[in-house]
Motif scaffolding. Structure first.
Motif, PDB file in Angstrom:
ATOM      1  N   THR A 107       0.826  -1.205   0.000  1.00  0.00           N
ATOM      2  CA  THR A 107       0.000   0.000   0.000  1.00  0.00           C
ATOM      3  C   THR A 107       0.862   1.258   0.000  1.00  0.00           C
ATOM      4  OG1 THR A 107      -1.788  -1.133   1.169  1.00  0.00           O
ATOM      5  CG2 THR A 107      -1.785   1.280   1.240  1.00  0.00           C
ATOM      6  N   ASN A 108       1.938   1.249   0.784  1.00  0.00           N
ATOM      7  CA  ASN A 108       2.803   2.424   0.905  1.00  0.00           C
ATOM      8  C   ASN A 108       3.734   2.610  -0.291  1.00  0.00           C
ATOM      9  OD1 ASN A 108       1.660   2.915   3.366  1.00  0.00           O
ATOM     10  ND2 ASN A 108       3.391   2.176   4.572  1.00  0.00           N
ATOM     11  N   ASP A 109       4.102   1.498  -0.946  1.00  0.00           N
ATOM     12  CA  ASP A 109       5.016   1.605  -2.086  1.00  0.00           C
ATOM     13  C   ASP A 109       4.662   0.581  -3.147  1.00  0.00           C
ATOM     14  OD1 ASP A 109       7.614   1.002  -3.639  1.00  0.00           O
ATOM     15  OD2 ASP A 109       8.136   2.858  -2.607  1.00  0.00           O
ATOM     16  N   GLY A 110       5.226  -0.619  -3.025  1.00  0.00           N
ATOM     17  CA  GLY A 110       4.859  -1.694  -3.933  1.00  0.00           C
ATOM     18  C   GLY A 110       5.511  -1.648  -5.298  1.00  0.00           C
ATOM     19  N   SER A 111       6.457  -0.739  -5.514  1.00  0.00           N
ATOM     20  CA  SER A 111       7.083  -0.642  -6.831  1.00  0.00           C
ATOM     21  C   SER A 111       8.079  -1.769  -7.078  1.00  0.00           C
ATOM     22  CB  SER A 111       7.777   0.717  -6.984  1.00  0.00           C
ATOM     23  OG  SER A 111       8.773   0.894  -5.992  1.00  0.00           O
ATOM     24  N   ASP A 112       8.722  -2.255  -6.027  1.00  0.00           N
ATOM     25  CA  ASP A 112       9.721  -3.308  -6.165  1.00  0.00           C
ATOM     26  C   ASP A 112       9.119  -4.642  -5.739  1.00  0.00           C
ATOM     27  OD1 ASP A 112      12.106  -4.524  -6.706  1.00  0.00           O
ATOM     28  OD2 ASP A 112      13.178  -3.723  -4.966  1.00  0.00           O
TER      29      ASP A 112
END
Length: 294
Positions: free
Chosen positions: A275-280
């Protein structure tokens, strides 16, 4: 580096004076939003004289008859090279680690530090050899965070920026500590208190690793350590994708509020990180040490 105990007093190798503990675990892995292939890999297996017995993503097992090993690896390289590097690393370790039981069967005490260092060196050479055979795999490499539970001790090894955390309750207080170290100069500055966590997370060289497995480098120097765990201890093994979405306080909070199972802890950590990032790519294994009823 071979500290017997990176953080806890009296935590060198000990002889067991109680029934072997039981380990509960839960594993999760999700591809990041910026690419379709998940370069992370995870591994869980029971190790004995007969070799490695691969384990499911969720489970509970006693350490009475075998050791339990859990690991996370983050692969790097172009195309599918990163994915293949992390898988090759973990698959090779699962064939090498059980050799310690042959040493024990011969009446000798296994040299866990030496065995882990030798195993990492072998994997390092195997990844480099694979990259030399295929131009598309040039530069392939991987990080590693591995926790090896024996009836007496936990042995751990890490290379790169995959991590292992310990959460321990002590006299109505709880503490969450990172047991590994990131092989980056930015983390060194953070660890020494020269920069704060916010500065570390935004540091331009936060992800510049000076130790990885593979990448065509001549050698690798893993961080290895050992200490005695105790019933009630809980652990987190994770790739850096989880850290992208979670601050240290978030990890401590997840441990403190998800007390019922490793599954609920794993789901809580993964959900918040994505939820906070999830790009990697994001991969984790949560573990809990339980006392075995005699």
């Amino acid at each position: 580096m071979k500290p017997k105990n990176p953080f806890l007093p009296g935590a060198g190798p000990i002889e067991p004076d109680h029934a072997p503990a039981t380990i509960e675990w839960s594993a999760r892995s999700q591809s990041g939003s910026r690419k379709p292939v998940n370069d992370d890999s995870w591994l869980a297996f029971a190790s004995d004289l007969n070799g490695a017995d691969l384990l499911e993503p969720e489970g509970v097992q006693s350490l009475h008859d075998h050791d339990l090993i859990f690991a996370v690896s983050d692969g790097m390289g172009g195309g599918n090279a990163g994915d293949q590097a992390s898988k090759l690393l973990l698959e090779t370790l699962s064939t090498i680690i059980p050799d310690t039981f042959k040493t024990a069967a011969a009446g000798m005490h296994p040299d866990y530090f030496g065995h882990m260092e030798k195993a990492i060196a072998q994997v390092h050479d195997a990844i480099n050899a694979s990259a030399e055979e295929d131009e598309a795999k040039k530069g392939m490499a991987a990080t590693l965070a591995l926790a090896w539970f024996t009836p007496e001790n936990l042995y751990l090894v890490n290379v790169g920026d995959s991590r292992i955390y310990l959460h321990r309750e002590q006299n109505e207080n709880s503490e969450t500590r990172m047991l590994t170290l990131d092989h980056t100069f930015a983390w060194r500055k953070f660890h020494r208190g020269e920069i704060n966590e916010r500065q570390f997370r935004s540091h331009p060289r936060r992800s510049a690793l000076y130790q990885v497995v593979g990448s065509g480098r001549q050698a690798v120097t893993p961080y290895v350590a050992a200490f005695s765990y105790q019933p009630g201890d809980r652990f987190l093994i994770c790739s850096d994708g989880l850290i992208d979405g979670l601050w240290e306080k978030h990890i401590h909070s997840a441990f403190s509020t998800n007390l019922d199972s490793t599954s609920s802890l794993a789901d809580s950590l993964m959900t918040r990180a994505i939820t906070n990032d999830g790009s990697d790519d994001t991969t984790l294994i949560t573990l809990a040490v339980h006392e075995t009823a005699e």
